[in-house]
Design an enzyme around this catalytic site. Structure first.
Site, PDB file in Angstrom:
ATOM      1  N   SER A   1       0.748  -1.367  -0.117  1.00 47.95           N
ATOM      2  CA  SER A   1      -0.266   0.501   0.113  1.00 47.95           C
ATOM      3  C   SER A   1       0.980   1.059  -0.111  1.00 47.95           C
ATOM      4  O   SER A   1       0.275   2.173  -0.501  1.00 47.95           O
ATOM      5  CB  SER A   1      -0.892  -0.189   1.040  1.00 47.95           C
ATOM      6  OG  SER A   1      -0.478  -0.199   2.782  1.00 47.95           O
TER       7      SER A   1
ATOM      8  N   ASP B   1      -0.540   5.744  11.110  1.00 46.77           N
ATOM      9  CA  ASP B   1      -1.177   4.499  12.043  1.00 46.77           C
ATOM     10  C   ASP B   1       0.699   3.408  12.106  1.00 46.77           C
ATOM     11  O   ASP B   1       0.927   2.426  12.439  1.00 46.77           O
ATOM     12  CB  ASP B   1      -1.917   3.504  11.012  1.00 46.77           C
ATOM     13  CG  ASP B   1      -1.125   3.467   9.439  1.00 46.77           C
ATOM     14  OD1 ASP B   1       0.119   4.029   8.953  1.00 46.77           O
ATOM     15  OD2 ASP B   1      -1.579   2.771   8.836  1.00 46.77           O
TER      16      ASP B   1
ATOM     17  N   HIS C   1       1.922   3.973   7.363  1.00 44.61           N
ATOM     18  CA  HIS C   1       1.326   5.054   5.628  1.00 44.61           C
ATOM     19  C   HIS C   1       2.041   6.216   5.883  1.00 44.61           C
ATOM     20  O   HIS C   1       0.979   7.258   6.609  1.00 44.61           O
ATOM     21  CB  HIS C   1      -0.463   4.894   5.410  1.00 44.61           C
ATOM     22  CG  HIS C   1      -1.133   2.788   5.778  1.00 44.61           C
ATOM     23  ND1 HIS C   1      -1.318   2.074   6.769  1.00 44.61           N
ATOM     24  CD2 HIS C   1      -0.735   2.032   4.397  1.00 44.61           C
ATOM     25  CE1 HIS C   1      -1.883   0.493   5.758  1.00 44.61           C
ATOM     26  NE2 HIS C   1      -1.069   1.034   4.812  1.00 44.61           N
TER      27      HIS C   1
END
Length: 215
Positions: free
Chosen positions: A15, A186, A189
């Site tokens: 991601s 977090d 990310h």
């Protein structure tokens, strides 16, 4: 060594590379470090649009997911520079889902992907280390798994002649002067600032002249 306007740069990973790209649009780069790199190279291209940039990050991927799509998402594009950013999900899934990714198996898989690419393409290889910016005490223990995994990434890169972008060191240095959430809300990310730091670190390794050029 410089990035040339006729290069094809391919980025693959999880991601952090994906960064919200539109997977229905093959030209979509997302809103992360890949986009930042592409924009910098295009802005500083003497003429033309700059190098072709391809983003093949997929959110949630571990190294074994990359293995299953390596031929179609990397080799078939015939890139001249291949950048791999993987590892944090192999650690994260261990702690939130109990899904193990033994470091030895992880290392063997990553080494195989890099070696396969070196055999099949005349491409420069670049590896970005996984990183963690803990935002709470629970994440501190992740380093028990992540530290040896990062070492495995470094060994695989060295064994296959890959250049290394030490995102782990970049983030660790940056967090000395900032709150962790300013870099990764977090812990994993990146924020826009975090993505820019990764982009700058990549440019410093892959194209130092561009990284040092005045904006």
């Amino acid at each position: 060594m410089r990035i040339k306007n006729d290069d094809t740069l391919l980025f693959i990973g999880d991601s952090i590379t994906d960064a919200g790209r539109d997977r229905a649009d093959s030209a979509s780069l997302g809103a992360g470090y890949v986009h930042e790199i592409a924009q910098t190279l295009r802005d500083r291209a003497a003429e033309g649009p700059g190098p072709r940039v391809i983003n093949r990050g997929i959110s949630g991927n571990r190294v074994y997911d990359l293995e299953s799509r390596w031929t179609t998402d990397v080799i078939d594009h015939r890139p001249t520079v291949v950048t791999v950013k993987i590892g944090i999900n192999d650690t994260w899934r261990h702690y939130d889902s109990g899904l193990r990714s033994p470091v030895d198996a992880f290392a063997t898989c990553l080494d195989g992907l890099l070696a396969d690419t070196a055999r099949r393409l005349s491409a420069r290889l670049v590896v970005i280390t996984p990183f963690l910016v803990p935002v709470g005490p629970d994440q501190e223990r992740w380093f028990e798994d992540l530290a040896p995994r990062t070492d495995a990434v470094l060994r695989a890169a060295a064994d296959n002649g890959a250049q290394v972008v030490r995102a782990d060191q970049v983030m660790a240095h940056a967090v000395r002067d900032r709150q962790p959430a300013e870099l990764a809300r977090d812990g994993v990310h990146p924020t826009p600032l975090g993505h820019r730091l990764i982009a700058d670190a990549w440019l410093a390794v892959a194209d130092p002249a561009t990284a040092q050029a005045p904006a």
